[in-house]
Every structure is written in structure tokens, then in C-alpha cells.
Design a protein around this motif. Structure first.
Motif, short mmCIF file in Angstrom:
data_model
loop_
_atom_site.label_atom_id
_atom_site.label_comp_id
_atom_site.label_asym_id
_atom_site.label_seq_id
_atom_site.Cartn_x
_atom_site.Cartn_y
_atom_site.Cartn_z
N MET A 178 -4.99 -9.24 -1.67
CA MET A 178 -5.31 -7.91 -1.17
C MET A 178 -5.73 -6.96 -2.29
SD MET A 178 -1.64 -6.24 -0.17
CE MET A 178 -2.20 -4.60 0.11
N THR A 179 -5.26 -7.21 -3.51
CA THR A 179 -5.67 -6.32 -4.59
C THR A 179 -7.01 -6.73 -5.19
OG1 THR A 179 -4.20 -7.59 -5.98
CG2 THR A 179 -3.45 -5.41 -5.38
N ALA A 191 0.84 -1.21 0.00
CA ALA A 191 0.00 0.00 0.00
C ALA A 191 0.87 1.26 0.00
CB ALA A 191 -0.92 0.00 1.21
N LYS A 214 -9.51 -2.69 -13.32
CA LYS A 214 -8.68 -1.74 -12.58
C LYS A 214 -7.85 -2.45 -11.52
CE LYS A 214 -8.98 2.24 -9.60
NZ LYS A 214 -8.57 3.51 -10.10
N GLU A 215 -8.49 -3.38 -10.82
CA GLU A 215 -7.79 -4.10 -9.77
C GLU A 215 -6.71 -5.01 -10.35
OE1 GLU A 215 -11.29 -4.53 -6.43
OE2 GLU A 215 -11.51 -5.50 -8.36
N LEU A 271 -5.24 1.54 2.27
CA LEU A 271 -5.36 0.16 2.74
C LEU A 271 -6.57 0.05 3.66
CD1 LEU A 271 -4.16 -2.72 2.93
CD2 LEU A 271 -2.88 -1.96 4.91
N ARG A 329 6.49 -3.19 -9.93
CA ARG A 329 7.28 -2.35 -9.03
C ARG A 329 8.01 -3.18 -7.98
NH1 ARG A 329 4.42 2.94 -8.37
NH2 ARG A 329 5.81 3.25 -6.60
N ASP A 353 -8.79 8.97 -4.68
CA ASP A 353 -8.18 8.52 -5.92
C ASP A 353 -7.14 9.54 -6.41
OD1 ASP A 353 -8.05 6.49 -7.66
OD2 ASP A 353 -9.52 7.30 -9.06
N THR A 390 4.04 1.51 -1.18
CA THR A 390 4.75 1.63 -2.46
C THR A 390 3.80 2.06 -3.58
OG1 THR A 390 5.96 -0.30 -1.69
CG2 THR A 390 6.42 0.46 -3.92
N LEU A 391 2.63 1.45 -3.63
CA LEU A 391 1.72 1.74 -4.74
C LEU A 391 0.79 2.91 -4.44
CD1 LEU A 391 0.84 -1.93 -5.71
CD2 LEU A 391 2.44 -0.41 -6.83
N ARG A 431 -1.77 3.35 -2.50
CA ARG A 431 -3.21 3.10 -2.46
C ARG A 431 -3.65 3.06 -0.99
NH1 ARG A 431 -2.19 2.50 -7.19
NH2 ARG A 431 -3.39 1.55 -8.84
N LYS A 480 -12.05 -7.97 -1.90
CA LYS A 480 -12.29 -6.86 -1.00
C LYS A 480 -13.28 -7.20 0.10
CE LYS A 480 -9.41 -4.56 -3.22
NZ LYS A 480 -9.60 -3.56 -4.25
N SER A 520 -12.38 -6.41 -10.88
CA SER A 520 -12.47 -5.47 -11.99
C SER A 520 -11.11 -5.34 -12.66
CB SER A 520 -12.93 -4.10 -11.49
OG SER A 520 -11.92 -3.55 -10.70
N LEU A 575 -14.29 0.15 -2.95
CA LEU A 575 -13.41 -1.00 -2.69
C LEU A 575 -12.36 -1.16 -3.78
CD1 LEU A 575 -16.04 -3.60 -1.45
CD2 LEU A 575 -14.36 -2.37 -0.09
N ARG A 576 -12.76 -0.89 -5.02
CA ARG A 576 -11.81 -1.05 -6.13
C ARG A 576 -10.59 -0.17 -5.96
NH1 ARG A 576 -16.16 -1.97 -9.50
NH2 ARG A 576 -16.41 0.16 -10.20
N ARG A 577 -10.74 0.97 -5.27
CA ARG A 577 -9.63 1.90 -5.12
C ARG A 577 -8.74 1.57 -3.94
NH1 ARG A 577 -13.59 4.25 -7.86
NH2 ARG A 577 -13.10 5.94 -9.29
N CYS A 578 -9.16 0.59 -3.15
CA CYS A 578 -8.39 0.28 -1.94
C CYS A 578 -7.71 -1.07 -2.07
CB CYS A 578 -9.31 0.19 -0.72
SG CYS A 578 -10.23 1.64 -0.37
N PHE A 579 -6.68 -1.27 -1.25
CA PHE A 579 -6.20 -2.61 -0.97
C PHE A 579 -6.98 -3.09 0.23
CE2 PHE A 579 -1.79 -1.77 -2.85
CZ PHE A 579 -2.23 -2.22 -4.07
N GLU A 616 0.78 -3.69 -11.68
CA GLU A 616 1.66 -2.60 -11.27
C GLU A 616 2.48 -3.03 -10.06
OE1 GLU A 616 -0.47 0.99 -10.32
OE2 GLU A 616 1.36 1.90 -9.51
#
Lengths: 281, 391
Positions: free
Chosen positions: B46-47, A22, B19-20, A29, B30, A133, A24-25, A27, B50, B17, A169-173, B26
């Protein structure tokens, strides 16, 4: 910049991996888990071990997403206008910065904790999509765009009281903190009460996991309750053998009120203990 | 290759999705993780996942897809019977044990369970076919009987050869199993609908500002009524007989509903609805309410929730005089239809597992009468029921 757990917090491998990914990327958590498994504590510990300031936003059932960005204090402006105060002419005097604004505008990277996101209204997470985001938002009153200087490390905790929307949820780890097993639990206790008598610890953990196994408990005791209980045991200087005594009268563990927080649970437990006692006689 | 994995997840009905998926890519690019499959498992989980309710499905797909990438030691098959018994004893309540005893005893049940496990193992080794069975629990055939039997490895992952995803520790977090009142309340909460009604006793700040501005800066205060939940619910609970097995669940459901709905009226009935219902189960013979009175008293905007296992002889629904309690003039079916005509928003919650419904004629008849609005009393089932009531 890697989180390795700390001298006061035991992190399992998967949790460390989640935190580092989380970070490093960049996003947010999302952390879920049984109450008392250290969800909120995680953000505090990460902030401390990475040497960053921590900003906390505790969400309540009445919290609105807008409050995290900024609030327009209409009432004081109204009062000032009635009193003829000169400040009333500049609207920015009445804009009160919220936690997100503080996190975005900070000159150094910060850790941001959005605690118990599920307590708020069902639309709350949806109202924060763009903010989390892109890490920016627009202040309509003053027509300025607040952009983040350093993307904060965001932790969001949830107790599962409401389902969170998919878009959010899609935007989170996501990480689910499992209830620690016996070995991890020993490490956790060691961190909190270094040098605790091994005999006491062994008996206490045994009793603790036994109580957790009791079927039908409404609220199982969690890590934080175990730690409280141990503190009491230490304070009262209770000898280890008092925890597992063959004496029938002492079969209920001492100070069990620290572990069972629900009247019905205590009753149930006492009943079960009574039953086993009868079985022994 | 990973795209294939992604599609398998999608097939297993895990909401993933693109995006995930890209985020996962990514992460790999990385170098967030070392090159071990275990780290990859955690990063992927985790990615992509959810909700811990989906962890189990994910583990199954992961185990199936990456089978052979590294030799996995599957669930051990030669589970000793004693061990199984011990496990089951730990996790079953006395009532459940009694129910199993009635089903033909421990030995038989455990033999079946063992056989199941062996079948599962064969499918494991069969290779890629494993995924085809995703979504069905390995012990599905046992229904509620063996639900409490959790098969887990006693070894920790550092010592044993079993991989994390093969332990399937999140099996009991699937939302298809029954949970406590807290979760029931959350599920019932889907039925809330707020409206402002009653006395004007709250300061309406926005309107006050608006009106003051219009009033050339002189205060003009606006008031409004408080927001209240306006949902009204009539609940009918089946009591006695075959419902005794479900008493705890019904208690929980009832106490959860009582705190969630301000306008909740409840009545008891036995097996099927006829001329009379009652409010106090101890005084059911003396203090009865005529069903007609209910139809007259409560407006049609009340929502109807029946709770019952719908297990009875079909005569009790279809024929006049079929009731086991007394001689009823009209059939239960007629009464049900009369109710549904007046209260179009209605559901039936059935504590029996959904899989066994089709084996009982009476359940099928009532399901038809309810035009399919019969749901199991699991969290998922109640959510579906509340959605049906909201339509």
C-alpha cells in the motif's frame, strides 16, 4: 483507535490494515476497486465506528480544486455593490467555505471523503498536493492562512477513469478492493440481511457467481447489485428451489433485471440460457 | 536489507520513490503492523504501489526477494491436465477455442503450458535468479493463444499453503491486456485538445468582473465561445480476411472513437490502402470513394489512424497489381507514402500481439513505412499511439 470493520460492513484483513496504517501515519488513503465494492461506504463506516463526523466532497467533471477550499462569490458582491449594500465593503462576507476548509477548521478530528477523484479535470489532484500534504492553504482575498487543527482522516476514491499524477500518488496510501470471494460475500449478505434462509442464500450466491463467470458481459453484477437482488427475492418471497429449477421454462433466474443492467448483457445471457436449454433437450 | 528490496522494485520498473520508502520505514517504526510477513506484504504494497496494474510485478519481486525468509510453497507444478482444461474452458470464448483448435488442439497446447509451469518452478527453486525474469509473463510464449488461461490456486489463503503474493491474483489487471470500450475511451481521451471556437454564447464571468471594475462598477458583460474538442481524426479500418479474428476488438475501438471524437471520418480498406476505400462494407463494390478525393477533401491537420493486422503477402504492399481485390495501378506502398506526406500525424494500430510482428514480413514493411509508429491495440499501446499523434 483501530478500525475493526463494523456490524454493517465486512472488512477484509488487508483493508483493515490499510485503514489503520493510514490513520496512524496520517496519510490519505486512496481506494480503488470495481464499482459496487463499497469504496464510498468505507469512509462512512470508518467515521461511524471511530465516532467522528464525516465530511463528504463529491467530485464531478466540472469540480475545481479551489471549490473544496473556498469560493469567492463575486456575483453577489457585484449585485450588492450595484444596490449600495453596506456588506460589500468587507470581502470576507463573500468568501464561501468549501469542504476542505470545514474539515481543516473543525474543532474535533473528522473523516473527510473525496469521492470519485478521477471524475474531475486531469489537473485536479495536482492542485490539491500542498493542501493534502501540509493540510493548510492560503486565502488570497483575506490574506489568512488556514491551518488544520486536527489532521482529518482522508479517504479518496477513484474508479480509474483517469490516471492520477505521480506526485499525488506518492502522498497517498493505496488500496485496491478486490471483488469478494464466496466466503466474504456470505458474511456481507449476513450483515445486511441477518437470518436470511441459508438455502436461499446458497442458491442465490451460486447463481450470482455463475452470472459473473459468463464471458463477455459488459457490466458484471457487483456486491450492491447482489444485495438489491436478494432484497427483491426476499420481498417477493421466492422459494430457494425456484433459483435452480430443472424446469426448462424457468431456467432464467427470477428478477434477473436487478443483476444485469445492460440490455446487451440481458440478451447475451438469455441467448446462452437458450443454448443450454437446447443442449438439454 | 530493505533498501535492496526497494532497488529490486525499481529494477522491475515499478515507479517507487524515496519518499514512499521513508513512509514505509515510518510505518514499521510506529508499529502499524504485527511482526508477520503477510502484514508486511500488505503495508509495503500500500505504501509503494499505487496502481493495481503493478500489483502483479510487485508480487513477483516480493516473492523473489523474500524467498527463504519463510519457506514458501510455490505454484504447484503437478497440475493435473484435466484441471487445466477445465480452467481454460471456463475462461476462453468460443472463438478463442476455435483458434486454439486450429493451432494443433488442446492436448498439445496444455502440454506446452505444463512444461512452462515446470520451468517456472525450477526457476523458483533456483533462488535469487527469479527476479531476473521479472516483467515477462510465465506464459508469454503463448501469446494470445493462452492468454485466457489463468492459473490460480483454488484453495483460499487461510487453508492452503500458498502465499498471497504467489497467487498473483492481479495478473489480469496488468495494462498489457485488452479491455472493454470504457477503458479504450479513456485511452483515446489523451488525444483531446480543447479550444474555444464558434459563437460567443457563454458568460465569461472573470472578464465581466474585470471589465465592470474597470468601468467604475457599472456592469459590462463579456461573452465567450464554448470549449470544444478540436481534434479531427481520419480512421481507416482493415476489414475481412485475417481481420475477422479481431472483429470484436475493432468494433469496440470504433465505437469508443465514435463517441470520443466529434470530427471522425472512417473508411474501410482491405489489407493495404490503394486507389479506393469504402464506407459501407455491404456495398463495397458499388459505393467506393477514391483515395485521391480523400486527400483533396480533408485538410492536413486531420490525424490518421490505421487499424489493421498488416498480415498479407509482401507483394500486396510493394508491387502494382498486388491487391487481392482488383488490379491496382500503383503499389500500396506508394499510396501509404502519399497519405503520410499529406497527413504527418499518423499511427497504425495492430490488433496482433506485438511479439509476433517481427515474424511477418508485411508487418515489418508497413512498420517501416509508418516510421515505426505501429502500436498494439492494448490500453497501453493506444496510449502510446495517442501520445505519438500529439507530438
Amino acid at each position: 483507535m483501530r478500525f475493526q470493520g463494523s456490524s454493517t460492513y465486512v472488512a477484509t484483513d488487508d483493508l483493515m490494515l490499510a485503514v489503520n496504517a493510514a490513520v496512524t501515519l496520517e496519510r490519505p488513503l486512496l481506494v480503488k476497486g470495481e464499482p459496487g465494492t463499497g469504496k464510498t461506504k468505507l469512509a462512512e463506516e470508518v467515521a461511524a465506528s471511530l465516532g467522528m463526523p464525516l465530511l463528504e466532497w463529491h467530485v464531478k467533471s466540472t469540480t475545481k480544486a479551489q471549490q473544496g477550499l473556498y469560493e469567492y462569490d463575486a456575483v453577489s458582491r457585484l449585485r450588492d455593490s450595484q444596490l449600495g449594500d453596506q456588506r460589500v465593503k468587507d470581502i470576507s462576507n463573500y468568501i464561501v467555505k468549501g469542504t476542505l476548509w470545514q474539515a481543516f477548521s473543525s474543532d474535533e478530528p473528522v473523516v473527510l471523503l473525496i469521492d470519485e477523484v478521477d471524475k474531475a479535470d486531469i489537473e485536479f489532484p495536482n492542485d490539491l498536493l500542498r493542501e493534502l500534504d501540509r493540510m493548510e492553504f492560503f486565502v488570497y482575498e483575506t490574506r489568512e492562512l488556514i491551518k488544520t487543527k486536527h489532521r482529518p482522516i482522508v479517504f479518496i476514491t477513484s474508479n480509474n477513469e483517469k490516471e492520477l499524477p505521480d506526485a499525488f500518488l506518492r502522498r497517498c496510501f493505496f488500496h485496491y478492493i478486490r471483488f469478494p470471494d464466496k466466503e466474504t460475500m456470505e458474511k456481507i449478505v449476513e450483515v445486511h440481511y441477518p437470518g436470511i434462509k441459508q438455502a436461499l442464500l446458497k442458491e442465490a450466491l451460486h447463481t450470482f457467481f455463475e452470472i459473473r463467470e459468463v464471458p463477455g458481459l459488459k457490466k458484471k453484477p457487483s456486491t450492491s447489485e447482489l444485495l438489491d437482488w436478494l432484497k427483491l427475492l426476499l420481498a417477493e418471497d421466492i422459494p430457494p428451489d425456484a433459483l435452480r429449477s430443472n424446469d426448462n421454462k424457468k431456467i432464467i433466474p427470477p428478477l434477473h433485471g436487478a443483476l444485469l443492467k445492460n440490455e446487451q448483457d440481458v440478451h447475451l445471457f438469455e441467448k446462452l440460457v437458450f443454448m443450454t436449454r437446447q443442449g438439454r433437450n | 536489507m530493505l533498501a535492496g528490496f526497494f532497488l529490486k522494485l525499481k529494477e522491475a520498473k515499478i515507479p517507487v520513490s524515496i519518499k514512499e520508502y521513508l513512509t514505509l520505514m515510518e510505518g514499521l517504526k510506529r508499529g502499524v503492523i504485527s511482526a508477520s510477513i503477510e502484514d508486511f506484504y500488505y503495508l509495503a504494497r500500500m505504501t509503494l504501489v499505487k496502481d493495481e496494474a503493478n500489483y502483479d510485478k510487485f508480487d513477483k519481486v516480493f516473492g523473489g526477494f523474500f524467498h527463504g525468509i519463510e519457506t514458501l510453497v510455490g505454484v504447484q507444478v503437478d497440475v493435473p491436465l484435466e484441471w487445466l482444461l477445465k480452467q481454460a474452458e471456463l475462461t476462453l470464448s468460443p472463438e478463442e477455442k476455435a483458434a486454439i483448435e486450429a493451432m494443433g488442439g488442446w492436448e498439445q497446447l496444455m502440454e506446452m503450458l505444463k512444461k512452462r509451469l515446470e520451468e517456472q518452478k525450477e526457476r523458483h527453486q533456483g533462488g535469487n535468479k527469479m527476479i531476473g525474469t521479472a516483467g515477462t509473463s510465465p506464459f508469454g510464449a503463448f501469446g494470445y493463444n493462452a492468454e485466457g488461461v489463468r492459473i490460480g490456486q483454488k484453495k483460499s489463503r487461510n487453508r492452503g499453503g500458498v502465499k498471497v503474493w504467489d497467487q498473483r491474483e492481479y495478473r489480469n489487471l496488468d495494462d498489457k491486456i485488452e479491455l472493454g470500450t470504457r477503458n479504450l475511451k479513456i485511452a483515446l481521451r489523451r488525444l483531446r485538445r480543447f479550444a474555444r471556437e464558434g459563437a460567443l454564447d457563454e458568460l465569461d464571468l472573470d472578464n465581466t468582473i474585470h471589465r465592470t471594475a474597470k468601468n467604475a462598477g457599472y456592469l459590462d458583460i463579456a461573452m465567450r465561445a464554448e470549449r470544444r474538442n478540436t481534434i479531427k481524426v481520419l480512421m481507416f479500418l482493415d476489414i475481412g480476411g485475417s481481420m475477422d479474428d479481431h472483429i470484436k476488438l475493432c468494433e469496440e475501438l470504433f465505437s469508443a472513437s465514435k463517441t470520443e471524437f466529434k470530427h471522425l471520418e472512417y473508411f474501410y480498406f482491405h489489407n493495404c490502402l490503394y486507389d479506393y476505400v469504402w464506407k459501407d462494407n455491404k456495398r463495397r463494390r458499388e459505393e467506393r470513394t477514391r483515395t485521391w478525393d480523400i486527400l483533396h477533401k480533408y485538410a492536413h491537420d486531420y490525424k490518421l489512424i490505421f487499424v489493421g493486422d498488416a498480415s498479407m503477402s509482401p507483394y500486396e504492399i510493394l508491387e502494382p497489381g498486388g491487391s487481392v481485390e482488383y488490379h491496382n495501378e500503383e503499389s500500396g506502398q506508394a499510396w501509404m507514402k502519399r497519405m503520410l506526406d499529406i497527413y504527418p500525424k499518423a499511427v497504425w494500430l495492430n490488433p496482433e500481439p506485438e511479439e509476433v510482428w517481427s515474424y511477418r514480413q508485411s508487418t515489418q514493411i508497413l512498420k517501416d513505412v509508418m516510421s515505426n509508429r505501429m502500436f498494439p491495440t492494448t490500453i497501453g499501446g493506444i496510449e502510446r499511439a495517442m501520445r505519438a499523434l500529439n507530438k
